[in-house]
Motif scaffolding. Structure first.
Motif, PDB file in Angstrom:
ATOM      1  N   PRO A 170       0.865  -1.294  -0.020  1.00 11.84           N
ATOM      2  CA  PRO A 170      -0.176   0.030  -0.063  1.00 11.84           C
ATOM      3  C   PRO A 170       0.688   1.247  -0.055  1.00 11.84           C
ATOM      4  O   PRO A 170       1.996   1.226   0.381  1.00 11.84           O
ATOM      5  N   ARG A 171       0.106   2.330  -0.614  1.00 12.90           N
ATOM      6  CA  ARG A 171       0.954   3.733  -0.608  1.00 12.90           C
ATOM      7  C   ARG A 171       2.159   3.724  -1.378  1.00 12.90           C
ATOM      8  O   ARG A 171       2.952   4.569  -1.680  1.00 12.90           O
ATOM      9  N   ARG A 172       2.071   2.716  -2.607  1.00 15.26           N
ATOM     10  CA  ARG A 172       3.300   2.453  -3.517  1.00 15.26           C
ATOM     11  C   ARG A 172       2.791   2.692  -4.931  1.00 15.26           C
ATOM     12  O   ARG A 172       1.792   2.391  -5.011  1.00 15.26           O
ATOM     13  N   GLY A 173       3.480   3.146  -5.743  1.00  8.37           N
ATOM     14  CA  GLY A 173       3.225   3.299  -7.122  1.00  8.37           C
ATOM     15  C   GLY A 173       2.234   4.502  -8.001  1.00  8.37           C
ATOM     16  O   GLY A 173       2.268   5.552  -6.871  1.00  8.37           O
ATOM     17  N   PHE A 174       1.963   4.456  -8.816  1.00  8.22           N
ATOM     18  CA  PHE A 174       1.281   5.641  -9.453  1.00  8.22           C
ATOM     19  C   PHE A 174       0.181   6.129  -8.578  1.00  8.22           C
ATOM     20  O   PHE A 174      -0.760   5.365  -8.092  1.00  8.22           O
ATOM     21  N   PRO A 175       0.065   7.442  -8.438  1.00  9.82           N
ATOM     22  CA  PRO A 175      -1.161   7.943  -7.809  1.00  9.82           C
ATOM     23  C   PRO A 175      -2.213   7.977  -8.559  1.00  9.82           C
ATOM     24  O   PRO A 175      -2.235   8.073  -9.711  1.00  9.82           O
ATOM     25  N   LEU A 176      -3.507   7.823  -7.871  1.00 14.26           N
ATOM     26  CA  LEU A 176      -4.873   7.780  -8.373  1.00 14.26           C
ATOM     27  C   LEU A 176      -5.471   9.259  -8.410  1.00 14.26           C
ATOM     28  O   LEU A 176      -5.654   9.663  -7.658  1.00 14.26           O
ATOM     29  N   ARG A 177      -5.778   9.607  -9.629  1.00 15.04           N
ATOM     30  CA  ARG A 177      -6.307  10.819 -10.044  1.00 15.04           C
ATOM     31  C   ARG A 177      -7.581  10.645 -10.535  1.00 15.04           C
ATOM     32  O   ARG A 177      -7.941   9.758 -11.505  1.00 15.04           O
ATOM     33  N   PRO A 178      -8.723  11.684 -10.397  1.00 13.16           N
ATOM     34  CA  PRO A 178      -9.881  11.808 -11.104  1.00 13.16           C
ATOM     35  C   PRO A 178      -9.583  11.556 -12.663  1.00 13.16           C
ATOM     36  O   PRO A 178      -8.667  12.278 -13.099  1.00 13.16           O
ATOM     37  N   GLY A 179     -10.011  10.595 -13.223  1.00 16.23           N
ATOM     38  CA  GLY A 179      -9.873  10.575 -14.688  1.00 16.23           C
ATOM     39  C   GLY A 179      -9.264   9.482 -15.283  1.00 16.23           C
ATOM     40  O   GLY A 179      -8.704   9.172 -16.500  1.00 16.23           O
ATOM     41  N   LEU A 180      -8.460   8.945 -14.390  1.00 13.95           N
ATOM     42  CA  LEU A 180      -7.616   7.770 -14.610  1.00 13.95           C
ATOM     43  C   LEU A 180      -8.590   6.476 -14.957  1.00 13.95           C
ATOM     44  O   LEU A 180      -9.478   6.554 -13.839  1.00 13.95           O
ATOM     45  N   THR A 181      -8.332   5.855 -15.738  1.00 17.81           N
ATOM     46  CA  THR A 181      -9.099   4.478 -16.112  1.00 17.81           C
ATOM     47  C   THR A 181      -8.542   3.550 -15.907  1.00 17.81           C
ATOM     48  O   THR A 181      -7.280   3.212 -16.666  1.00 17.81           O
ATOM     49  N   LEU A 182      -8.753   2.290 -15.399  1.00 16.89           N
ATOM     50  CA  LEU A 182      -7.930   1.162 -15.075  1.00 16.89           C
ATOM     51  C   LEU A 182      -8.884  -0.170 -15.351  1.00 16.89           C
ATOM     52  O   LEU A 182     -10.143  -0.079 -15.055  1.00 16.89           O
ATOM     53  N   ALA A 183      -8.403  -1.218 -16.197  1.00 15.61           N
ATOM     54  CA  ALA A 183      -8.693  -2.440 -16.014  1.00 15.61           C
ATOM     55  C   ALA A 183      -8.264  -3.115 -14.844  1.00 15.61           C
ATOM     56  O   ALA A 183      -6.972  -3.550 -14.691  1.00 15.61           O
TER      57      ALA A 183
END
Length: 255
Positions: A192-205
């Motif tokens: 947790p708390r590692r990696g790319f930050p989640l921002r509104p508009g990001l879309t993930l599968a």
């Protein structure tokens, strides 16, 4: 490069995702004892055609594959984890089936997967599918602004490990939008708390793949595509395309 989508783009992706959901529903309805995997592919093709959508799977040729993918769905049965190619194999009573499907519509893409049993289910398969769904739900719940990719990964991995399931090393979810596979990679395990930050508009599968035997290693089938559990145990795969929004995760691949 990671593209942050506008509200209009998310709405367009929602329409592509709706086509995926309808195709998966059609495949699920068509599935039954004696039905071939090629017939399931035909059911999905009919939905895509009617919607005016194309398939991001058909003709897809990643570096690891010996030939481009020849179908619009992946059909992974029993010990097949992901990437199964539809063949003339006819479903049998008790088979565990995972179906992965994508759609491109008006320049935007959706991607989702389901797992289900045919005929009389084995209790262990029901438990495996349930664990995979819970892993996906946990991953989606972590897909909020201010979190990071590692929070999604950790949520998925925690559920999988508590169910004593393995997860194929090196495979996981991904960014999605104008193309099926975009940055960033979304591992099914992590800190947790590692990696790319989640921002509104990001879309993930987001797509947990759980293997009942508990091992993380796998083998590639003779077709060069299908991943199989190394010990012959069964596998399940469930996936949604999800948008990060200020209001929380928005699932784009619902009916």
């Amino acid at each position: 490069m990671v593209e942050i989508k506008t509200d209009a783009a998310l709405d367009a992706m929602r329409e592509a995702g709706r086509v995926v959901a309808h195709a998966l529903a059609a495949v699920r309805e068509a599935a039954g004892i004696g039905v071939s995997l090629l017939e399931l592919d035909e059911a999905a093709r009919a939905v895509l055609m009617e919607a005016g959508a194309s398939s991001p799977f058909l003709g897809y040729g990643p570096p690891f594959a010996p030939v481009p993918f020849p179908a619009v769905i992946c059909t992974s049965v029993n010990d097949a984890v992901v990437h199964g190619i539809p063949t003339d194999y006819r479903l049998r009573d008790g088979d565990l089936v995972s179906i992965d499907c994508g759609a491109e519509l008006d320049g935007w893409t959706g991607d989702a997967a389901i797992s289900f049993t045919v005929g009389t289910p084995r209790p262990a398969d029901v438990d495996l599918i349930d664990a995979t769904q819970r892993a996906l739900d946990a991953g989606i719940a972590a897909a909020n602004p201010g979190n990071r990719i590692g929070d999604i990964s950790h949520a998925i991995g925690t559920v999988a490990r508590s169910a004593r399931c393995g997860m194929p090393a090196d495979f996981g979810g991904h960014g999605i939008g104008r193309r099926m596979h975009e940055d960033p990679h979304v591992p099914n395990r992590g800190r947790p708390r590692r990696g790319f930050p989640l921002r509104p508009g990001l879309t993930l599968a987001i797509e947990p793949m759980l293997m009942a035997g508990g091992r993380d290693d796998y083998r590639t089938g003779t077709d060069g595509w299908t991943l199989h559990t190394i010990d012959g145990s069964r596998a399940a795969h469930i996936e949604h395309t999800v948008a990060i929004t200020e209001e929380g995760p928005r699932i784009l691949t619902l009916p």
